[in-house]
Scaffold this active site. Structure first.
Site, PDB file in Angstrom:
ATOM      1  N   PRO A 181     -29.886 -85.949  40.396  1.00 57.79           N
ATOM      2  CA  PRO A 181     -29.018 -87.095  40.108  1.00 57.79           C
ATOM      3  C   PRO A 181     -29.431 -88.303  40.947  1.00 57.79           C
ATOM      4  CG  PRO A 181     -27.721 -85.095  40.351  1.00 57.79           C
ATOM      5  CD  PRO A 181     -29.121 -84.743  40.746  1.00 57.79           C
ATOM      6  N   GLU A 182     -29.458 -89.469  40.310  1.00 58.77           N
ATOM      7  CA  GLU A 182     -29.830 -90.687  41.015  1.00 58.77           C
ATOM      8  C   GLU A 182     -28.577 -91.494  41.345  1.00 58.77           C
ATOM      9  OE1 GLU A 182     -33.226 -92.805  39.737  1.00 58.77           O
ATOM     10  OE2 GLU A 182     -34.214 -91.039  38.901  1.00 58.77           O
TER      11      GLU A 182
END
Length: 269
Positions: free
Chosen positions: A2-3
């Site tokens: 996840p960014e």
């Protein structure tokens, strides 16, 4: 992994359920995450959650005299569910609330983290992070100054958390395309004018991704977990072999810093 936008949407999603709630109990089913879960997190039991903030890709749950630090790693998910909802494989941690709900952390690959930060202290993982990209602390002058003499690719440069936090692989590709910069170009050979374009592009692509993710916030109240990567329009990332939307040139792919990199050889110089 996840960014930043996915983590920020996670923060927005869980906050209405956690803010001003008392933590009745913390259940740790498996301490073996990226780092062992410290016993200090049990200090949060009986305390009220007064704030939930994000620093880079870390979520910090503030209980007044300290903060629980959460990192989703490569496969972590957060769910807000009824505390008695049956567990599934890899449900490692529950933060049980006075409302009868709980924040449940599931992480199949165990590269995530659950740590503790006392009030007034800064955990070593957070102490050397660069500025947040959506704040005024991140600007063109910073990129120009830090890039001087650097021979490393500009894509590697903007993904360095000492330079700016949270510009992960997807959004680095997209921002470089938007600003017309070849990701392979040496960071020290990018002009100030082009760094101004890149600074604006980074802010724009991250802000738009967070806005798009807002449509998924309802999912945090369901048993199937958080939205993960939400639907969004990507102009180069993952599009190798397809036509550029601007000039119809074939999108190319190359590995930079062990990460897949996508660019248009005509639009990006």
């Amino acid at each position: 992994m996840p960014e930043l936008p996915e983590v920020e949407v996670s923060r927005l999603g869980i906050s209405p359920w956690l803010l001003n709630q008392t933590i009745n109990k913390i259940i740790v089913r498996d301490k073996r995450l990226r780092w062992p879960v410290p016993d200090e997190i049990f200090l949060a039991e009986g305390k009220t959650i007064v704030n939930i903030r994000r620093r880079a890709k870390y979520l910090l749950i503030d209980v007044g005299d300290g903060e629980i630090i959460l990192h989703l790693g490569m496969s972590g998910k957060l769910r807000v569910i009824d505390a008695d909802f049956p567990t599934i494989k890899h449900d490692h941690i529950d933060i049980v609330l006075g409302s009868g709900k709980c924040l449940r952390f599931n992480d199949p690959r165990r590269f995530g983290a659950c740590l503790w930060q006392p009030k007034g202290a800064t955990h070593t993982l957070l102490s050397k992070l660069g500025p947040e990209p959506l704040t005024d602390d991140f600007d063109t002058d910073r990129l120009v100054a830090l890039s001087k003499g650097k021979k490393s690719p500009v894509k590697t440069f903007i993904m360095d958390n000492d330079v700016v936090v949270g510009v992960g692989n997807i959004y680095a590709n997209e921002a470089l395309f938007m600003s017309g910069i070849d990701p392979r170009r040496a960071a020290g050979r990018v002009s100030a004018k082009r760094y101004a374009l890149l600074t604006a592009a980074i802010k724009e692509v991250l802000a738009k991704a967070i806005e798009q993710g807002g449509t998924t916030l309802k999912d945090f109240a369901q048993s199937d977990g958080n939205p993960g990567y939400f639907a969004q329009h990507l102009r180069v990332y993952g599009r190798a072999g397809q036509e550029c939307e601007i000039c119809s040139t074939e999108i190319k792919s190359v590995v930079i810093g062990q990460r897949n990199t996508f660019y248009c050889p005509n639009c990006q110089k």
